[in-house]
Design an enzyme around this catalytic site. Structure first.
Site, PDB file in Angstrom:
ATOM      1  N   CYS A   1      -2.498   1.625  -7.256  1.00  0.00           N
ATOM      2  CA  CYS A   1      -1.600   2.770  -7.122  1.00  0.00           C
ATOM      3  C   CYS A   1      -0.456   2.750  -8.120  1.00  0.00           C
ATOM      4  O   CYS A   1       0.312   3.714  -8.211  1.00  0.00           O
ATOM      5  CB  CYS A   1      -1.071   2.838  -5.697  1.00  0.00           C
ATOM      6  SG  CYS A   1      -2.385   2.783  -4.472  1.00  0.00           S
TER       7      CYS A   1
ATOM      8  N   HIS B   1       7.809   4.937  -3.596  1.00  0.00           N
ATOM      9  CA  HIS B   1       6.365   4.820  -3.379  1.00  0.00           C
ATOM     10  C   HIS B   1       6.017   5.427  -2.019  1.00  0.00           C
ATOM     11  O   HIS B   1       5.085   6.203  -1.911  1.00  0.00           O
ATOM     12  CB  HIS B   1       5.954   3.354  -3.460  1.00  0.00           C
ATOM     13  CG  HIS B   1       4.485   3.141  -3.458  1.00  0.00           C
ATOM     14  ND1 HIS B   1       3.646   3.723  -4.389  1.00  0.00           N
ATOM     15  CD2 HIS B   1       3.677   2.407  -2.635  1.00  0.00           C
ATOM     16  CE1 HIS B   1       2.399   3.365  -4.146  1.00  0.00           C
ATOM     17  NE2 HIS B   1       2.390   2.570  -3.091  1.00  0.00           N
TER      18      HIS B   1
ATOM     19  N   GLU C   1      10.160  -1.447   0.790  1.00  0.00           N
ATOM     20  CA  GLU C   1      10.746  -0.752  -0.357  1.00  0.00           C
ATOM     21  C   GLU C   1      12.204  -0.395  -0.103  1.00  0.00           C
ATOM     22  O   GLU C   1      13.053  -0.540  -0.996  1.00  0.00           O
ATOM     23  CB  GLU C   1       9.948   0.510  -0.693  1.00  0.00           C
ATOM     24  CG  GLU C   1      10.457   1.216  -1.933  1.00  0.00           C
ATOM     25  CD  GLU C   1       9.574   2.367  -2.391  1.00  0.00           C
ATOM     26  OE1 GLU C   1       9.806   2.878  -3.508  1.00  0.00           O
ATOM     27  OE2 GLU C   1       8.661   2.761  -1.630  1.00  0.00           O
TER      28      GLU C   1
ATOM     29  N   LYS D   1       4.865  11.964  -1.324  1.00  0.00           N
ATOM     30  CA  LYS D   1       3.551  11.737  -0.717  1.00  0.00           C
ATOM     31  C   LYS D   1       3.465  12.356   0.679  1.00  0.00           C
ATOM     32  O   LYS D   1       2.363  12.544   1.195  1.00  0.00           O
ATOM     33  CB  LYS D   1       3.247  10.238  -0.634  1.00  0.00           C
ATOM     34  CG  LYS D   1       2.958   9.570  -1.970  1.00  0.00           C
ATOM     35  CD  LYS D   1       2.549   8.118  -1.769  1.00  0.00           C
ATOM     36  CE  LYS D   1       2.233   7.427  -3.091  1.00  0.00           C
ATOM     37  NZ  LYS D   1       3.450   7.130  -3.871  1.00  0.00           N
TER      38      LYS D   1
ATOM     39  N   HIS E   1      -1.530  10.541  -0.876  1.00  0.00           N
ATOM     40  CA  HIS E   1      -1.473   9.442  -1.849  1.00  0.00           C
ATOM     41  C   HIS E   1      -2.592   9.602  -2.861  1.00  0.00           C
ATOM     42  O   HIS E   1      -3.767   9.428  -2.535  1.00  0.00           O
ATOM     43  CB  HIS E   1      -1.596   8.116  -1.114  1.00  0.00           C
ATOM     44  CG  HIS E   1      -1.265   6.928  -1.957  1.00  0.00           C
ATOM     45  ND1 HIS E   1      -1.025   7.007  -3.308  1.00  0.00           N
ATOM     46  CD2 HIS E   1      -1.133   5.606  -1.634  1.00  0.00           C
ATOM     47  CE1 HIS E   1      -0.766   5.808  -3.785  1.00  0.00           C
ATOM     48  NE2 HIS E   1      -0.823   4.943  -2.784  1.00  0.00           N
TER      49      HIS E   1
ATOM     50  N   PHE F   1      -2.100  -2.239  -4.628  1.00  0.00           N
ATOM     51  CA  PHE F   1      -2.832  -3.387  -4.100  1.00  0.00           C
ATOM     52  C   PHE F   1      -2.995  -4.410  -5.222  1.00  0.00           C
ATOM     53  O   PHE F   1      -3.250  -4.061  -6.368  1.00  0.00           O
ATOM     54  CB  PHE F   1      -4.217  -2.968  -3.605  1.00  0.00           C
ATOM     55  CG  PHE F   1      -4.216  -2.239  -2.287  1.00  0.00           C
ATOM     56  CD1 PHE F   1      -3.077  -2.119  -1.514  1.00  0.00           C
ATOM     57  CD2 PHE F   1      -5.393  -1.674  -1.807  1.00  0.00           C
ATOM     58  CE1 PHE F   1      -3.098  -1.460  -0.301  1.00  0.00           C
ATOM     59  CE2 PHE F   1      -5.421  -1.009  -0.590  1.00  0.00           C
ATOM     60  CZ  PHE F   1      -4.274  -0.903   0.162  1.00  0.00           C
TER      61      PHE F   1
END
Length: 417
Positions: A164, A305, A316, A337, A342, A403
């Site tokens: 991502c 994010h 975050e 998002k 996403h 990831f």
């Protein structure tokens, strides 16, 4: 060595809430959700039966022969890049093509092509009669190659795959080529088309996706106490970035300037972020100290994010508190998002565009779908819940985390000659 200034001169987006960058931006400001029942395949047996799909006729954009040779992710990458190149006004016949490159990625690549080819293989009793375009359609670098071929751009050309964080890494690498004088202009961004049986099924198996099938539009709810996972999306976003003098010589409009980039690793877990946000802390610090030394107080807006996962959202925001201290409470923070879902490898470029347009328009898009406060989240943070908020935005920071522990940040600023 004098480092070059890097500016953004073109943007393009194909998303679940808009077929162009302006349409996407307008719907972000309105708080429109792109989530709905999956139509790209029969999802009736899946735990998650909804997604944020692109509504545009992607296949209809190409003639039949051309379209048969490309996966959906590559088609969307070309569509958004076409918009960005047109928007920039760059004339491929009036520039040095060996000084213009393409760095364009995908987190997963041609999942649709991979799945359908393996299904065909099994249906033929494992007879090895593969489509000659199977590999070119599947691999994650093909969008970058096709974009360069379309315009004849012969500069640096490759794809980055960092889950991502992919398209933010693409922007950052592209900016560094220009900054170091190795290119005059670059197309950068990412695309993703993982709303497939394998994509949805795989993320379901990880328990990463929301299963709020009864109410898809309210399923992506970053920072909400009852969030239950992210909403998978598809789409593409592209930027044209240029060396400042190159852009000025051709009379280009300039959206914003790139003021900093950062890249770090969590070095912690395959899929979970570090619970204290250590990698996120370091990547934001790196961006602040890159192109031009910035103070935390210079930042006005952070497009986080913010995927709507239980661990990621908290980590975050902890990192933001650590990096920005008391200034964290003066920031606007939002997760777009909540509206787009996403977009995986395309998320960073799309959120970069949202950050740029926030700077130009002095307005911050909202985080929608907030219903109950999470006691683990600092209530003094302004997460821009519900509605867009007007404010002067001179600097905007965009975070993306992938990831594998991949972290990337980019800072944009108002352009001043």
């Amino acid at each position: 060595m004098e480092l070059k200034r890097v500016v953004v001169t073109g943007i393009g987006a194909l998303t679940p809430i808009g077929n162009t960058a302006p349409e996407t931006w307008n719907n972000l400001l309105k708080g429109v959700s792109g989530a709905g029942p999956i139509t790209l395949f029969d999802a009736s047996e899946h735990k998650t039966r909804f997604a944020c799909e692109v509504k545009f006729d992607v296949d209809g954009y190409f003639d039949r022969r051309e379209g048969r040779r490309m996966d959906r992710y590559a088609k969307m990458g070309i569509i958004s890049s076409d918009e960005a190149v047109r928007d920039s006004g760059i004339d491929s016949d009036a520039i040095s093509k060996n000084r213009v490159g393409v760095i364009f990625g995908s987190g997963i690549g041609g999942t649709h092509s991979f799945q359908t080819q393996i299904e065909d293989f099994a249906a033929r009793n494992r007879s090895p009669k593969f489509n000659p375009f199977f590999i070119p359609k599947m691999i994650a670098d093909m969008a970058a190659g096709l974009i360069s071929m379309k315009y004849g751009f012969m500069g640096p050309n490759y794809a980055i795959v960092s889950a991502c964080a992919t398209s933010t890494h693409c922007i950052n690498d592209a900016a560094n080529y220009i900054r170091l004088g190795k290119a005059d202009a670059m197309i950068c961004g990412g695309s993703e088309a993982s709303v497939t049986e394998a994509g949805v099924g795989g993320f379901n198996a990880m328990q990463a996706l929301s299963t709020r099938n009864d109410n898809p539009k309210e399923a992506s709810r970053p920072f909400d106490k009852d969030r239950d996972g992210f909403v998978i999306g598809e789409g593409s976003a592209s930027l044209v970035i240029e060396e400042l003098e190159h852009a000025l010589r051709r009379g280009a409009k300039i959206y914003a300037e790139i003021a900093g980039t950062g890249a770090t690793a969590d070095a912690y877990h395959m899929t979970a972020p570090h619970p204290d946000g250590l990698g996120a802390i370091e990547v934001m610090k790196a961006a602040l100290n890159d192109f031009e030394p910035l103070k935390p107080e210079d930042i006005d807006y952070i497009n986080v994010h913010g995927t709507s996962t239980s661990l990621g959202d908290v980590a975050e925001l902890k990192a933001i508190n650590k990096v920005f201290g008391e200034h964290a409470y003066k920031l606007n923070i939002s997760s777009t998002k909540s509206m787009t879902g996403h977009l995986l490898g395309a998320a960073g470029a799309l959120e970069g565009i949202a950050s740029i347009l926030a700077i130009i328009n002095d307005i911050v898009p909202p985080t929608i779908n907030h219903f109950s406060d999470d006691p683990e989240i600092d209530p003094k943070l302004n997460l821009t819940f519900g509605e867009a908020q007007k404010r002067t935005v001179n600097y905007a920071l965009s975070n993306t985390f992938g990831f594998g522990g991949h972290n990337a940040s980019v800072i944009f600023k108002k352009f001043r000659s």
